[in-house]
Design a protein around this motif. Sequence first.
Motif, PDB file in Angstrom:
ATOM      1  N   GLU A  63      28.232  -5.501 -11.879  1.00 56.60           N
ATOM      2  CA  GLU A  63      28.744  -5.659 -12.703  1.00 56.60           C
ATOM      3  C   GLU A  63      30.144  -4.517 -13.426  1.00 56.60           C
ATOM      4  OE1 GLU A  63      25.768  -6.715 -13.144  1.00 56.60           O
ATOM      5  OE2 GLU A  63      26.244  -9.276 -13.017  1.00 56.60           O
ATOM      6  N   PRO A  64      31.667  -4.727 -13.215  1.00 59.33           N
ATOM      7  CA  PRO A  64      31.696  -3.726 -13.925  1.00 59.33           C
ATOM      8  C   PRO A  64      31.527  -2.725 -14.714  1.00 59.33           C
ATOM      9  CG  PRO A  64      34.056  -5.047 -12.240  1.00 59.33           C
ATOM     10  CD  PRO A  64      31.913  -6.102 -13.005  1.00 59.33           C
ATOM     11  N   ASP A  65      30.964  -3.256 -15.277  1.00 59.74           N
ATOM     12  CA  ASP A  65      30.567  -2.936 -16.975  1.00 59.74           C
ATOM     13  C   ASP A  65      29.228  -3.178 -17.872  1.00 59.74           C
ATOM     14  OD1 ASP A  65      29.726  -6.354 -17.172  1.00 59.74           O
ATOM     15  OD2 ASP A  65      30.179  -6.404 -19.466  1.00 59.74           O
ATOM     16  N   HIS A  66      28.187  -2.409 -16.262  1.00 62.16           N
ATOM     17  CA  HIS A  66      27.212  -2.211 -15.909  1.00 62.16           C
ATOM     18  C   HIS A  66      26.809  -1.027 -16.068  1.00 62.16           C
ATOM     19  CE1 HIS A  66      22.434  -2.738 -14.898  1.00 62.16           C
ATOM     20  NE2 HIS A  66      23.033  -4.166 -15.131  1.00 62.16           N
ATOM     21  N   GLU A  67      25.811  -0.896 -16.743  1.00 65.50           N
ATOM     22  CA  GLU A  67      25.484   0.511 -17.726  1.00 65.50           C
ATOM     23  C   GLU A  67      25.796   1.324 -16.298  1.00 65.50           C
ATOM     24  OE1 GLU A  67      22.200   0.225 -20.506  1.00 65.50           O
ATOM     25  OE2 GLU A  67      20.814  -0.444 -19.117  1.00 65.50           O
ATOM     26  N   SER A  68      24.631   0.295 -15.705  1.00 66.18           N
ATOM     27  CA  SER A  68      23.995   1.674 -14.214  1.00 66.18           C
ATOM     28  C   SER A  68      25.144   2.033 -12.444  1.00 66.18           C
ATOM     29  CB  SER A  68      22.787   1.015 -13.587  1.00 66.18           C
ATOM     30  OG  SER A  68      22.915  -0.235 -12.879  1.00 66.18           O
ATOM     31  N   LEU A  69      26.378   0.960 -13.395  1.00 66.54           N
ATOM     32  CA  LEU A  69      27.158   0.990 -12.365  1.00 66.54           C
ATOM     33  C   LEU A  69      27.818   2.547 -11.530  1.00 66.54           C
ATOM     34  CD1 LEU A  69      29.608  -0.894 -11.099  1.00 66.54           C
ATOM     35  CD2 LEU A  69      31.335   0.138 -12.846  1.00 66.54           C
ATOM     36  N   TYR A 112      16.833 -14.518  -5.742  1.00 68.20           N
ATOM     37  CA  TYR A 112      17.670 -15.769  -5.890  1.00 68.20           C
ATOM     38  C   TYR A 112      18.230 -15.726  -7.305  1.00 68.20           C
ATOM     39  CZ  TYR A 112      13.214 -17.517  -6.970  1.00 68.20           C
ATOM     40  OH  TYR A 112      12.134 -18.232  -7.520  1.00 68.20           O
ATOM     41  N   ASN A 113      18.536 -15.969  -8.085  1.00 62.58           N
ATOM     42  CA  ASN A 113      19.668 -16.576  -9.925  1.00 62.58           C
ATOM     43  C   ASN A 113      19.251 -18.190 -10.011  1.00 62.58           C
ATOM     44  OD1 ASN A 113      19.578 -16.244 -12.017  1.00 62.58           O
ATOM     45  ND2 ASN A 113      22.144 -16.203 -11.606  1.00 62.58           N
ATOM     46  N   ALA A 146      24.349  -9.593  -9.061  1.00 66.82           N
ATOM     47  CA  ALA A 146      25.828  -9.648  -9.502  1.00 66.82           C
ATOM     48  C   ALA A 146      26.634  -9.813  -7.911  1.00 66.82           C
ATOM     49  CB  ALA A 146      25.980  -8.158  -9.786  1.00 66.82           C
ATOM     50  N   THR A 147      26.297  -9.991  -7.127  1.00 69.33           N
ATOM     51  CA  THR A 147      27.601  -9.939  -5.467  1.00 69.33           C
ATOM     52  C   THR A 147      27.162 -11.650  -5.441  1.00 69.33           C
ATOM     53  OG1 THR A 147      27.609  -7.234  -4.933  1.00 69.33           O
ATOM     54  CG2 THR A 147      28.082  -9.260  -2.992  1.00 69.33           C
ATOM     55  N   LEU A 148      25.848 -11.970  -5.299  1.00 69.79           N
ATOM     56  CA  LEU A 148      26.151 -13.231  -5.103  1.00 69.79           C
ATOM     57  C   LEU A 148      25.947 -14.073  -6.210  1.00 69.79           C
ATOM     58  CD1 LEU A 148      22.392 -13.238  -3.305  1.00 69.79           C
ATOM     59  CD2 LEU A 148      24.953 -13.452  -2.250  1.00 69.79           C
ATOM     60  N   ARG A 201      28.639 -13.630  -8.130  1.00 68.57           N
ATOM     61  CA  ARG A 201      30.094 -13.957  -8.036  1.00 68.57           C
ATOM     62  C   ARG A 201      30.795 -14.499  -6.858  1.00 68.57           C
ATOM     63  NH1 ARG A 201      33.923  -8.646  -8.657  1.00 68.57           N
ATOM     64  NH2 ARG A 201      35.823  -9.728  -8.267  1.00 68.57           N
ATOM     65  N   HIS A 202      29.940 -14.242  -5.740  1.00 69.68           N
ATOM     66  CA  HIS A 202      30.738 -14.360  -4.205  1.00 69.68           C
ATOM     67  C   HIS A 202      29.884 -16.000  -3.791  1.00 69.68           C
ATOM     68  CE1 HIS A 202      33.518 -11.505  -4.843  1.00 69.68           C
ATOM     69  NE2 HIS A 202      32.379 -10.977  -4.584  1.00 69.68           N
ATOM     70  N   ALA A 203      29.036 -16.648  -4.397  1.00 76.07           N
ATOM     71  CA  ALA A 203      28.123 -17.615  -3.850  1.00 76.07           C
ATOM     72  C   ALA A 203      28.108 -18.595  -4.723  1.00 76.07           C
ATOM     73  CB  ALA A 203      27.058 -17.223  -3.634  1.00 76.07           C
ATOM     74  N   GLU A 204      27.394 -17.711  -5.454  1.00 75.37           N
ATOM     75  CA  GLU A 204      27.286 -19.056  -7.038  1.00 75.37           C
ATOM     76  C   GLU A 204      27.241 -19.957  -7.503  1.00 75.37           C
ATOM     77  OE1 GLU A 204      23.018 -19.104  -9.792  1.00 75.37           O
ATOM     78  OE2 GLU A 204      22.532 -18.893  -7.720  1.00 75.37           O
ATOM     79  N   ALA A 205      29.268 -18.477  -7.803  1.00 78.28           N
ATOM     80  CA  ALA A 205      29.896 -19.550  -8.618  1.00 78.28           C
ATOM     81  C   ALA A 205      30.636 -20.118  -8.159  1.00 78.28           C
ATOM     82  CB  ALA A 205      30.749 -17.917  -8.971  1.00 78.28           C
ATOM     83  N   HIS A 206      30.568 -20.566  -6.715  1.00 76.49           N
ATOM     84  CA  HIS A 206      31.181 -21.007  -5.953  1.00 76.49           C
ATOM     85  C   HIS A 206      31.228 -22.585  -5.530  1.00 76.49           C
ATOM     86  CE1 HIS A 206      35.244 -18.516  -5.572  1.00 76.49           C
ATOM     87  NE2 HIS A 206      34.178 -17.347  -4.939  1.00 76.49           N
TER      88      HIS A 206
END
Length: 252
Positions: A93-99, A169-170, A203-205, A207-212
């Motif tokens: 995520e954009p605010d993640h400490e290890s970004l 998986y989440n 993070a990626t899934l 945002r782009h999969a589970e959220a949809h």
Amino acid sequence: MSDCSPAASSSDPNHLPAAERIDGAAGGVLLLCDHASNHVPADIGLGVLPALLDLHIGYDIGAAALTRSLASRLAAPAVLGTVSRLVIDLHREPDHESLIPALSDGHAIPGNREVDRPARVERFHIPYHAVIEQAVQDYRPELVVAIHSFTPRLASDGRERPWQVGILYNQDTRAAHPAIRMLRERGLVTGDNEPYSGRELNATLNRHAEAHGIPSMSVEVRNDLIGDADGVAEWATILHDAIARVHAELAQ
């Protein structure tokens, strides 16, 4: 074929697009590869030896080749990241400490200690995820699969990781649980939310999969198994079969 939009056709090596899009058939599987590349733009100084970029801290070894092979076999679209995770980790995520890591698996990244974080997000993270969002809109996938690789052991602690492959998986297990079952039926040592948990790093899934509401899973292959063309071919065969079967099972 690769996307040929103006943003994806830059000839300036300092300003390559943050994502490569491979087009494919609609209505099936969408493949993602966040850590496909160890490229560092020439105008970014990380302060590390170039050899470090060829290790796992620079990118997911074998993941790009595996993603490309699966895209071809499945006739599936794919989106691949084009910069090293040491420049910015597209799977955070954009605010993640290890970004933008200042330390990675015990290695200091001095060039990241003081960095214009919003500028890196604007240059790489936002456009990468915009390409994925557009691909989801264009293809309306029924299954999203993220391809990653992991090390047999972490340099920072030396502990062995016994799995050949892991499925992460989440909350949505519709794709992951059948995939774990299928891979274990083949006799493969398969991690269930190992070598790390998708409930912590997804993070990626998310945002782009589970959220949809799209079924999804992250596939982690041990990188010593896909470090050459023969290994990639073997695992492309294994995963093509598993992904195709999971997709068919979801459609029932």
